[in-house]
Scaffold this active site. Sequence first.
Site, PDB file in Angstrom:
ATOM      1  N   THR A 134      39.407  39.935  32.712  1.00 52.04           N
ATOM      2  CA  THR A 134      39.176  39.280  34.003  1.00 52.04           C
ATOM      3  C   THR A 134      37.849  39.750  34.581  1.00 52.04           C
ATOM      4  OG1 THR A 134      41.563  39.343  34.408  1.00 52.04           O
ATOM      5  CG2 THR A 134      40.147  39.012  36.325  1.00 52.04           C
ATOM      6  N   ILE A 172      45.839  35.172  47.425  1.00 52.84           N
ATOM      7  CA  ILE A 172      46.894  35.951  48.089  1.00 52.84           C
ATOM      8  C   ILE A 172      47.386  37.109  47.211  1.00 52.84           C
ATOM      9  CG2 ILE A 172      47.659  34.025  49.541  1.00 52.84           C
ATOM     10  CD1 ILE A 172      50.066  33.796  47.507  1.00 52.84           C
ATOM     11  N   ARG A 176      47.326  39.250  43.108  1.00 45.93           N
ATOM     12  CA  ARG A 176      47.434  39.024  41.666  1.00 45.93           C
ATOM     13  C   ARG A 176      48.717  39.655  41.144  1.00 45.93           C
ATOM     14  NH1 ARG A 176      42.953  37.253  39.126  1.00 45.93           N
ATOM     15  NH2 ARG A 176      43.388  38.407  37.225  1.00 45.93           N
ATOM     16  N   HIS A 180      16.224  62.514  52.593  1.00 51.11           N
ATOM     17  CA  HIS A 180      15.907  61.753  53.797  1.00 51.11           C
ATOM     18  C   HIS A 180      14.768  60.802  53.503  1.00 51.11           C
ATOM     19  CE1 HIS A 180      15.217  60.876  58.015  1.00 51.11           C
ATOM     20  NE2 HIS A 180      13.912  61.043  57.779  1.00 51.11           N
TER      21      HIS A 180
HETATM   22  P1  FAD Z   1      42.135  42.348  32.657  1.00 51.90           P
HETATM   23  O1  FAD Z   1      40.716  42.542  32.982  1.00 51.90           O
HETATM   24  O2  FAD Z   1      42.891  41.292  33.378  1.00 51.90           O
HETATM   25  O3  FAD Z   1      42.171  42.069  31.091  1.00 51.90           O
HETATM   26  C1  FAD Z   1      43.333  41.774  30.419  1.00 51.90           C
HETATM   27  C2  FAD Z   1      42.994  40.951  29.205  1.00 51.90           C
HETATM   28  O4  FAD Z   1      44.159  40.858  28.405  1.00 51.90           O
HETATM   29  C3  FAD Z   1      42.572  39.529  29.518  1.00 51.90           C
HETATM   30  O5  FAD Z   1      41.313  39.251  28.941  1.00 51.90           O
HETATM   31  C4  FAD Z   1      43.658  38.661  28.879  1.00 51.90           C
HETATM   32  O6  FAD Z   1      43.130  37.467  28.273  1.00 51.90           O
HETATM   33  C5  FAD Z   1      44.199  39.584  27.823  1.00 51.90           C
HETATM   34  N1  FAD Z   1      45.590  39.322  27.469  1.00 51.90           N
HETATM   35  C6  FAD Z   1      46.637  39.108  28.303  1.00 51.90           C
HETATM   36  N2  FAD Z   1      47.768  38.968  27.590  1.00 51.90           N
HETATM   37  C7  FAD Z   1      47.427  39.098  26.286  1.00 51.90           C
HETATM   38  C8  FAD Z   1      48.152  39.051  25.084  1.00 51.90           C
HETATM   39  N3  FAD Z   1      49.468  38.863  25.055  1.00 51.90           N
HETATM   40  N4  FAD Z   1      47.465  39.199  23.923  1.00 51.90           N
HETATM   41  C9  FAD Z   1      46.109  39.385  23.910  1.00 51.90           C
HETATM   42  N5  FAD Z   1      45.395  39.452  25.038  1.00 51.90           N
HETATM   43  C10 FAD Z   1      46.045  39.310  26.206  1.00 51.90           C
HETATM   44  N6  FAD Z   1      37.762  45.106  40.366  1.00 51.90           N
HETATM   45  C11 FAD Z   1      36.831  46.018  40.676  1.00 51.90           C
HETATM   46  O7  FAD Z   1      37.051  47.217  40.451  1.00 51.90           O
HETATM   47  N7  FAD Z   1      35.641  45.668  41.223  1.00 51.90           N
HETATM   48  C12 FAD Z   1      35.351  44.377  41.508  1.00 51.90           C
HETATM   49  O8  FAD Z   1      34.260  44.081  42.006  1.00 51.90           O
HETATM   50  C13 FAD Z   1      36.318  43.391  41.206  1.00 51.90           C
HETATM   51  N8  FAD Z   1      36.070  42.095  41.473  1.00 51.90           N
HETATM   52  C14 FAD Z   1      37.006  41.162  41.141  1.00 51.90           C
HETATM   53  C15 FAD Z   1      36.745  39.828  41.455  1.00 51.90           C
HETATM   54  C16 FAD Z   1      37.666  38.853  41.143  1.00 51.90           C
HETATM   55  C17 FAD Z   1      37.370  37.406  41.477  1.00 51.90           C
HETATM   56  C18 FAD Z   1      38.878  39.206  40.486  1.00 51.90           C
HETATM   57  C19 FAD Z   1      39.875  38.154  40.100  1.00 51.90           C
HETATM   58  C20 FAD Z   1      39.153  40.520  40.198  1.00 51.90           C
HETATM   59  C21 FAD Z   1      38.224  41.513  40.531  1.00 51.90           C
HETATM   60  N9  FAD Z   1      38.465  42.861  40.273  1.00 51.90           N
HETATM   61  C22 FAD Z   1      37.529  43.794  40.617  1.00 51.90           C
HETATM   62  C23 FAD Z   1      39.708  43.316  39.640  1.00 51.90           C
HETATM   63  C24 FAD Z   1      39.466  43.589  38.148  1.00 51.90           C
HETATM   64  O9  FAD Z   1      38.971  42.432  37.536  1.00 51.90           O
HETATM   65  C25 FAD Z   1      40.747  44.050  37.479  1.00 51.90           C
HETATM   66  O10 FAD Z   1      41.300  45.129  38.190  1.00 51.90           O
HETATM   67  C26 FAD Z   1      40.489  44.487  36.047  1.00 51.90           C
HETATM   68  O11 FAD Z   1      39.911  43.431  35.309  1.00 51.90           O
HETATM   69  C27 FAD Z   1      41.778  44.943  35.390  1.00 51.90           C
HETATM   70  O12 FAD Z   1      41.517  45.317  34.075  1.00 51.90           O
HETATM   71  P2  FAD Z   1      42.646  45.221  32.939  1.00 51.90           P
HETATM   72  O13 FAD Z   1      41.992  45.696  31.704  1.00 51.90           O
HETATM   73  O14 FAD Z   1      43.884  45.870  33.397  1.00 51.90           O
HETATM   74  O15 FAD Z   1      42.996  43.679  32.815  1.00 51.90           O
HETATM   75  P1  NAD Z   2      44.585  41.148  48.246  1.00 53.41           P
HETATM   76  O1  NAD Z   2      45.896  41.792  48.076  1.00 53.41           O
HETATM   77  O2  NAD Z   2      43.367  41.967  48.413  1.00 53.41           O
HETATM   78  O3  NAD Z   2      44.626  40.171  49.499  1.00 53.41           O
HETATM   79  C1  NAD Z   2      45.554  39.144  49.618  1.00 53.41           C
HETATM   80  C2  NAD Z   2      45.701  38.806  51.090  1.00 53.41           C
HETATM   81  O4  NAD Z   2      46.467  37.627  51.203  1.00 53.41           O
HETATM   82  C3  NAD Z   2      46.422  39.891  51.880  1.00 53.41           C
HETATM   83  O5  NAD Z   2      45.664  40.204  53.022  1.00 53.41           O
HETATM   84  C4  NAD Z   2      47.752  39.245  52.229  1.00 53.41           C
HETATM   85  O6  NAD Z   2      48.278  39.684  53.470  1.00 53.41           O
HETATM   86  C5  NAD Z   2      47.363  37.786  52.288  1.00 53.41           C
HETATM   87  N1  NAD Z   2      48.446  36.837  52.076  1.00 53.41           N
HETATM   88  C6  NAD Z   2      49.472  36.942  51.194  1.00 53.41           C
HETATM   89  N2  NAD Z   2      50.240  35.842  51.269  1.00 53.41           N
HETATM   90  C7  NAD Z   2      49.679  35.031  52.210  1.00 53.41           C
HETATM   91  C8  NAD Z   2      50.001  33.759  52.720  1.00 53.41           C
HETATM   92  N3  NAD Z   2      51.052  33.079  52.283  1.00 53.41           N
HETATM   93  N4  NAD Z   2      49.220  33.215  53.688  1.00 53.41           N
HETATM   94  C9  NAD Z   2      48.134  33.907  54.142  1.00 53.41           C
HETATM   95  N5  NAD Z   2      47.780  35.116  53.684  1.00 53.41           N
HETATM   96  C10 NAD Z   2      48.542  35.663  52.716  1.00 53.41           C
HETATM   97  O7  NAD Z   2      44.456  40.148  46.999  1.00 53.41           O
HETATM   98  P2  NAD Z   2      43.216  39.319  46.458  1.00 53.41           P
HETATM   99  O8  NAD Z   2      42.144  39.219  47.466  1.00 53.41           O
HETATM  100  O9  NAD Z   2      43.814  38.063  45.898  1.00 53.41           O
HETATM  101  O10 NAD Z   2      42.709  40.220  45.278  1.00 53.41           O
HETATM  102  C11 NAD Z   2      43.585  40.526  44.169  1.00 53.41           C
HETATM  103  C12 NAD Z   2      43.248  41.832  43.548  1.00 53.41           C
HETATM  104  O11 NAD Z   2      41.988  41.777  42.910  1.00 53.41           O
HETATM  105  C13 NAD Z   2      43.220  42.937  44.568  1.00 53.41           C
HETATM  106  O12 NAD Z   2      44.238  43.847  44.249  1.00 53.41           O
HETATM  107  C14 NAD Z   2      41.901  43.596  44.419  1.00 53.41           C
HETATM  108  O13 NAD Z   2      42.020  44.966  44.251  1.00 53.41           O
HETATM  109  C15 NAD Z   2      41.277  42.968  43.173  1.00 53.41           C
HETATM  110  N6  NAD Z   2      39.882  42.662  43.509  1.00 53.41           N
HETATM  111  C16 NAD Z   2      39.037  43.702  43.741  1.00 53.41           C
HETATM  112  C17 NAD Z   2      37.741  43.452  44.123  1.00 53.41           C
HETATM  113  C18 NAD Z   2      36.839  44.607  44.396  1.00 53.41           C
HETATM  114  O14 NAD Z   2      37.146  45.711  43.979  1.00 53.41           O
HETATM  115  N7  NAD Z   2      35.705  44.408  45.058  1.00 53.41           N
HETATM  116  C19 NAD Z   2      37.280  42.160  44.280  1.00 53.41           C
HETATM  117  C20 NAD Z   2      38.178  41.135  44.050  1.00 53.41           C
HETATM  118  C21 NAD Z   2      39.472  41.398  43.664  1.00 53.41           C
END
Ligand code: FAD
Ligand code: NAD
Length: 466
Positions: free
Chosen positions: A43, A272, A274, A445
């Site tokens: 992801t 909302i 993940r 600084h």
């Molecule tokens: P993932 O990155 O989700 O990887 C899991 C992989 O497993 C996927 O590629 C999937 O295809 C694969 N997979 C699943 N099931 C199977 C299977 N059965 N067989 C083979 N492969 C499989 N976190 C941060 O720290 N900083 C950020 O700035 C940040 N920004 C984000 C922005 C967005 C829009 C989103 C959605 C998330 C963001 N996150 C961020 C969260 C971060 O992406 C996740 O916490 C992180 O990717 C988790 O890593 P993971 O390895 O557990 O899983």
């Molecule tokens: P989040 O948990 O950060 O926020 C979801 C929000 O949706 C909460 O404030 C919750 O109260 C609200 N919500 C839930 N149900 C609702 C409803 N029915 N109507 C209105 N509001 C509702 O989740 P996210 O923003 O989807 O992000 C998912 C995960 O991805 C997070 O756990 C975050 O750690 C990770 N992520 C991290 C980064 C980063 O590190 N910069 C960036 C993107 C995503």
Amino acid sequence: MAEYDYDVLVIGAGPGGYVAAIRAAQLGLKVACAEGRETLGGTCLNVGCIPSKALLHGSEKFAEAVDGTFAMYGIKTGPVTLDLAAMQQQKLDSVKQLTGGIEFLFKKNKVTWLKGYASFLDAHTVSVNGETVTARDVVIATGSSVTPLPGVTVDNDAGVVVDSTGALALDRVPEHMVVIGGGVIGLELGSVWRRLGAKVTVVEFLDQLLPGMDGDVRKEAAKIFKKQGMELRLSTKVTGVAVKGKTATLTVEPSAGGAAETLNADCVLVAIGRRPNVDGLGIDKIGLELNKRGQIETGHDFRTAVPGVWAIGDVIPGPMLAHKAEDEGVAVAEFIAGQTGIVNHAVIPGVVYTFPEFAGVGLTEEAAKEKGEVKVSKFPMLANSRAKTNHEPDGFVKVIADAKTERVLGVWCIASVAGSMIAEAALAMEFGATAEDIAYTCHAHPTHAEALKEAAMGISGKPIHI
Ligand code: FAD
Ligand code: NAD
């Protein structure tokens, strides 16, 4: 003949899985990693951290050109226009380079990429793309996917009701984007499209944005995003979304119940939260059960209840963050290799990459007070020379320390570079620093980091510049 095809099979090549695979290979183990996506990196690299930061960076530059920031520095431009296709292309280029980089690292470390989704046949056997593969140890690192909102259908191709993946790939700037969820994704991607010209309304169920962050930070976040022109509908829930052609009509009402009203938008972002990816993994075949939140529980060493099966990253409890998954990836490989892996879950920084950035590590003031007496010191960025010189008045650094020992329990920052500043606080806390330790560390600084030093000085009542 070896008993198993591999010593270690990692399922999923996100930041958790690919790091675990590389570390295990570095430790001399024969490793395979199954990944169903067409590119490695999970992801984070494909549809998360990296593409979102590419658009945040690009949109920030655009906003600076159009909102008078360049002009304030005496930089004159002609009419500024947006080439969204080019902005999207630079995002894709970054993603391609980084996902390709993981493929290179797999080759370099002799990690075999098994292309396809893996499903358990037993604790040491999985099926990937019709092939049966065995391993002594299997690490589940399957990550997470978007939580659906009941009754709301996401269609990223149509681009009207989208999730984060769709919101990262829009080929037009929406006129009105309604973001459901005022968490990290909603505020980061809402910021991107607001900067590029959309009107953005954030509908949040709770009475504050950014759940999990310190109370002061959450309050300040609401002020800052409002000032930037986002409309915030706090304590409000979405009860339905109807789509007709290119228009969505949302029905919203107070979270506590009350009169419903409607909002029209040409784009709705559902953000909302993940949920862990376990569908199709065949965990029933190995007798592995999930907790109430659908996560796989592990011990401190990332062993699941099934011998030989381990789990890390978003699929287990804890913050869903790439760096937490990566650290767990290193640790699980070290445990599998018979070493002691270490992840300090009490010191995992979190950053929201908006402008300014919001960052924190350790306890919130509210959580710290539940555990005992605390001292709290806040230093405003307005009094930090570098922030002032850079015309960045918003924000503060807040240090929370144990009242008796002054050991640092939590640090919260709002600043243009809070994401980089928080690394120092994490390091200090990892070493068990007191506020005095930070206060007596010489800081260059003029830097934003001096605000952390001053906030730490404030714990003993002696900041200089305020
Ligand atoms: P993932 O990155 O989700 O990887 C899991 C992989 O497993 C996927 O590629 C999937 O295809 C694969 N997979 C699943 N099931 C199977 C299977 N059965 N067989 C083979 N492969 C499989 N976190 C941060 O720290 N900083 C950020 O700035 C940040 N920004 C984000 C922005 C967005 C829009 C989103 C959605 C998330 C963001 N996150 C961020 C969260 C971060 O992406 C996740 O916490 C992180 O990717 C988790 O890593 P993971 O390895 O557990 O899983
Ligand atoms: P989040 O948990 O950060 O926020 C979801 C929000 O949706 C909460 O404030 C919750 O109260 C609200 N919500 C839930 N149900 C609702 C409803 N029915 N109507 C209105 N509001 C509702 O989740 P996210 O923003 O989807 O992000 C998912 C995960 O991805 C997070 O756990 C975050 O750690 C990770 N992520 C991290 C980064 C980063 O590190 N910069 C960036 C993107 C995503």
